[in-house]
Design an enzyme around this catalytic site. Structure first.
Site, PDB file in Angstrom:
ATOM      1  N   GLU A 119       3.405   2.876  12.091  1.00 36.87           N
ATOM      2  CA  GLU A 119       3.996   2.298  10.888  1.00 36.87           C
ATOM      3  C   GLU A 119       4.608   3.465  10.105  1.00 36.87           C
ATOM      4  O   GLU A 119       3.972   4.047   9.241  1.00 36.87           O
ATOM      5  CB  GLU A 119       2.947   1.555  10.062  1.00 36.87           C
ATOM      6  CG  GLU A 119       3.567   0.780   8.911  1.00 36.87           C
ATOM      7  CD  GLU A 119       2.539   0.029   8.087  1.00 36.87           C
ATOM      8  OE1 GLU A 119       2.950  -0.819   7.277  1.00 36.87           O
ATOM      9  OE2 GLU A 119       1.323   0.285   8.243  1.00 36.87           O
ATOM     10  N   HIS A 131       2.308   4.800   1.741  1.00 34.52           N
ATOM     11  CA  HIS A 131       2.701   5.910   2.609  1.00 34.52           C
ATOM     12  C   HIS A 131       3.112   7.098   1.740  1.00 34.52           C
ATOM     13  O   HIS A 131       3.739   6.916   0.690  1.00 34.52           O
ATOM     14  CB  HIS A 131       3.869   5.507   3.513  1.00 34.52           C
ATOM     15  CG  HIS A 131       3.518   4.485   4.537  1.00 34.52           C
ATOM     16  ND1 HIS A 131       3.454   4.747   5.879  1.00 34.52           N
ATOM     17  CD2 HIS A 131       3.201   3.163   4.416  1.00 34.52           C
ATOM     18  CE1 HIS A 131       3.130   3.657   6.542  1.00 34.52           C
ATOM     19  NE2 HIS A 131       2.977   2.672   5.659  1.00 34.52           N
ATOM     20  N   HIS A 185       8.767  -2.078   5.431  1.00 34.55           N
ATOM     21  CA  HIS A 185       8.928  -1.042   4.411  1.00 34.55           C
ATOM     22  C   HIS A 185      10.417  -0.723   4.260  1.00 34.55           C
ATOM     23  O   HIS A 185      10.837   0.419   4.333  1.00 34.55           O
ATOM     24  CB  HIS A 185       8.113   0.199   4.769  1.00 34.55           C
ATOM     25  CG  HIS A 185       6.638  -0.023   4.622  1.00 34.55           C
ATOM     26  ND1 HIS A 185       6.011  -0.010   3.393  1.00 34.55           N
ATOM     27  CD2 HIS A 185       5.679  -0.279   5.543  1.00 34.55           C
ATOM     28  CE1 HIS A 185       4.714  -0.250   3.562  1.00 34.55           C
ATOM     29  NE2 HIS A 185       4.486  -0.424   4.850  1.00 34.55           N
ATOM     30  N   GLY A 210       5.973  -4.739   0.994  1.00 32.98           N
ATOM     31  CA  GLY A 210       6.667  -3.520   1.368  1.00 32.98           C
ATOM     32  C   GLY A 210       8.118  -3.755   1.746  1.00 32.98           C
ATOM     33  O   GLY A 210       8.649  -3.081   2.624  1.00 32.98           O
ATOM     34  N   ARG A 217      20.475 -15.113  -4.425  1.00 34.77           N
ATOM     35  CA  ARG A 217      21.850 -14.678  -4.139  1.00 34.77           C
ATOM     36  C   ARG A 217      21.890 -13.512  -3.142  1.00 34.77           C
ATOM     37  O   ARG A 217      22.971 -13.120  -2.723  1.00 34.77           O
ATOM     38  CB  ARG A 217      22.568 -14.290  -5.435  1.00 34.77           C
ATOM     39  CG  ARG A 217      22.953 -15.497  -6.290  1.00 34.77           C
ATOM     40  CD  ARG A 217      23.901 -15.115  -7.416  1.00 34.77           C
ATOM     41  NE  ARG A 217      23.278 -14.233  -8.393  1.00 34.77           N
ATOM     42  CZ  ARG A 217      22.580 -14.662  -9.457  1.00 34.77           C
ATOM     43  NH1 ARG A 217      22.417 -15.960  -9.655  1.00 34.77           N
ATOM     44  NH2 ARG A 217      22.052 -13.795 -10.290  1.00 34.77           N
ATOM     45  N   HIS A 241      -2.693 -10.094  -0.817  1.00 27.16           N
ATOM     46  CA  HIS A 241      -1.313  -9.680  -0.563  1.00 27.16           C
ATOM     47  C   HIS A 241      -0.341 -10.853  -0.699  1.00 27.16           C
ATOM     48  O   HIS A 241       0.811 -10.660  -1.114  1.00 27.16           O
ATOM     49  CB  HIS A 241      -1.175  -9.085   0.845  1.00 27.16           C
ATOM     50  CG  HIS A 241      -1.667  -7.688   0.970  1.00 27.16           C
ATOM     51  ND1 HIS A 241      -3.008  -7.387   1.042  1.00 27.16           N
ATOM     52  CD2 HIS A 241      -0.998  -6.504   1.039  1.00 27.16           C
ATOM     53  CE1 HIS A 241      -3.140  -6.071   1.152  1.00 27.16           C
ATOM     54  NE2 HIS A 241      -1.947  -5.514   1.148  1.00 27.16           N
ATOM     55  N   ASP A 264      -4.035  -5.512   8.511  1.00 30.42           N
ATOM     56  CA  ASP A 264      -3.590  -4.300   7.809  1.00 30.42           C
ATOM     57  C   ASP A 264      -4.804  -3.595   7.212  1.00 30.42           C
ATOM     58  O   ASP A 264      -4.727  -2.976   6.140  1.00 30.42           O
ATOM     59  CB  ASP A 264      -2.560  -4.635   6.722  1.00 30.42           C
ATOM     60  CG  ASP A 264      -1.770  -3.413   6.241  1.00 30.42           C
ATOM     61  OD1 ASP A 264      -1.741  -2.401   6.977  1.00 30.42           O
ATOM     62  OD2 ASP A 264      -1.208  -3.455   5.139  1.00 30.42           O
ATOM     63  N   GLY A 300      -3.169  -1.260   1.978  1.00 24.48           N
ATOM     64  CA  GLY A 300      -3.852  -1.907   3.087  1.00 24.48           C
ATOM     65  C   GLY A 300      -4.830  -2.936   2.557  1.00 24.48           C
ATOM     66  O   GLY A 300      -4.753  -3.376   1.402  1.00 24.48           O
TER      67      GLY A 300
END
Length: 374
Positions: A119, A131, A185, A210, A217, A241, A264, A300
C-alpha cells in the site's frame, strides 16, 4: 466430519461437511455418512475468511522484519476465522520495503501468508492518511520492478495513485506482471482514474477512505470505481470508517461479484488500547479506534473479519450469502486461488468457521486442523 450445522454453500441448508487429508471431501444434506463426527449443534458453518488488506494484529506488525511479530499477527486473525491473509505494508523508503518484503516472503513460502500487498509508496500526499509523507514517491518502472523482484512472486497487489506522473504506466507494468493493480490514496479526478482502469487496474483500495470525496459535479475516484464493472471494491466494515448506510449502498451497487470486505487492521488488533506505531507514525488507540497521534486521522483499524462479517449482516442489513461472498468467495477469486479456498466445496482446503447464533466464531478449522484459541 462436521454435522448438525447450517452449511453455507450457494444456499443455507441443514447439512454436514466431511474432511479428509486437510481437504473438504464431501458436503451434503440429510443423514451424514459413517465416520467420526463433531456435532456443531445448529451453528452456522461458513468458509474461512480471506483478508486481502491487513497490516498486523496481536501487537505484531507486518512492517516489522521480525518473523515472530508477523506470526503473532497471523495467529491473532486466524483465531477470528481468517484462514487466508495478505500482509499489507505501508509506505516506507524503498530499501526498507525491500527488507520487509524479504522477511515476509519466508512466511509466504511457508504457507502462513497468501502474499504481500504494497500500500504505497506511490500514493498522493494529499490523501496519504496514515502514511508518512516523507516516504512517498512517484512510480518509475525500475523501482516497481525492484519491489516485485524482492518478493520473488510473493507481491500480489500494489496500491497506487494513478494521477501521479508514471502512475498509469505503473498500472500497466503491474498488470503485465500478473500483480493486482489497486487504486487508492488518490486525489485524482475522473479523467485521471479511467485511463488506469483501461491499463489494467481492478481494485479500489478501501473505497471512500483515503481518496477525493464523491461530488455531484465531479464524481472523482469513488464514482468511477463504484460504477465500473471491472473494479472490485474494498470496504472497511468496522462501521467507523464507513457508516452502515454507505456500506449498504456500496455493497448493493457493486453486488456480490464486486464487493470485498477487508480489515485494514493494524498491530493493536486483538491487543489493549494504548500507543502503537503504524509504519513510521505514532498511533493512539482508544476504545478500539486507531488514530494518528499527530492529527487524529484514522490510522487503520482494530477490525477482524468475523466482526466485519457480523457488521455487514447485523449492521448494514445484507444477507448471509452476501457476507460469505464478500469475506471468502470474492477475495479468493480476486487472488486467483478460488480453486483452493473461499468456499465449502469438495477438493478445496478444509478452511471453515463455525459461527454461533450471534455470528461469533466458536471454532475455526484451517487445512483440516482446529485452530487453538488460547
Amino acid at each position: 466430519m462436521l454435522t448438525g450445522g447450517l452449511i453455507v454453500t450457494d444456499e443455507v441448508a441443514d447439512g454436514w461437511v466431511a474432511v479428509s487429508g486437510g481437504l473438504i471431501a464431501e458436503v451434503g444434506t440429510g443423514p451424514p455418512p459413517p465416520g467420526e463426527q463433531v456435532d456443531v449443534e445448529g451453528a452456522l458453518v461458513v468458509p474461512g475468511f480471506v483478508d486481502i488488506h491487513n497490516h498486523g494484529g496481536g501487537g505484531g506488525s507486518f512492517s516489522s522484519t521480525d518473523p515472530a511479530a508477523a506470526l503473532s499477527a497471523v495467529r491473532t486473525h486466524r483465531r477470528h476465522g481468517t484462514t487466508t491473509l495478505l500482509a499489507s505494508l505501508v509506505s516506507d523508503p524503498v530499501p526498507v520495503l525491500r527488507s520487509q518484503i524479504a522477511a515476509l516472503r519466508e512466511l509466504v513460502d511457508d504457507g502462513e501468508l497468501a502474499g504481500i500487498h504494497l500500500e504505497g509508496p506511490f500514493i498522493s500526499k494529499a490523501r496519504c492518511g496514515a502514511h508518512d509523507p516523507a516516504a512517498l514517491r512517484e512510480p518509475d518502472s525500475a523501482t516497481v520492478a525492484a519491489l516485485l523482484a524482492a518478493g520473488g512472486g510473493s507481491v500480489r497487489m500494489v496500491t497506487l495513485a494513478p494521477e501521479l506522473p508514471g502512475g498509469v504506466k505503473a498500472v500497466r507494468q503491474l498488470a503485465e506482471a500478473g500483480v493486482i493493480a489497486a487504486l487508492g490514496h488518490t486525489d485524482g479526478v475522473e479523467e485521471q482514474i479511467r485511463p488506469a482502469l483501461d491499463a489494467g487496474a481492478t481494485v479500489a483500495t478501501h473505497l471512500f477512505n483515503g481518496m477525493r470525496p464523491l461530488h455531484h459535479r465531479e464524481p472523482g475516484p469513488i464514482g468511477v470505481l463504484l460504477e465500473d464493472p471491472r473494479v472490485t471494491v474494498e470496504l472497511i466494515c468496522d462501521l467507523v470508517h464507513l457508516h452502515p448506510t454507505i456500506v449498504r449502498l456500496a455493497a448493493k451497487h457493486a453486488g456480490r461479484g464486486r464487493t470485498v470486505l477487508i480489515t485494514d487492521a493494524m498491530s493493536a488488533t486483538g491487543a489493549p488500547d494504548g500507543s502503537y506505531v503504524l509504519g513510521r507514525l505514532k498511533v493512539d488507540v482508544r476504545d478500539g479506534v486507531a488514530t494518528l497521534a499527530r492529527n487524529g486521522s484514522l490510522a487503520g483499524s482494530t477490525l477482524t473479519m468475523d466482526v466485519a462479517f457480523r457488521n455487514l449482516v447485523l449492521g448494514a442489513g445484507l444477507d448471509l450469502l452476501d457476507a460469505v461472498h464478500a469475506t471468502s468467495g470474492k477475495p479468493a477469486e480476486l487472488l486467483g486461488i478460488s480453486d483452493r479456498v473461499g468456499a465449502l466445496r469438495p477438493g478445496l482446503s478444509a478452511d471453515l468457521v463455525v459461527l454461533d447464533a450471534d455470528l461469533r466464531p466458536s471454532r475455526v478449522l484451517r487445512r483440516g486442523e482446529w485452530v487453538t484459541f488460547s
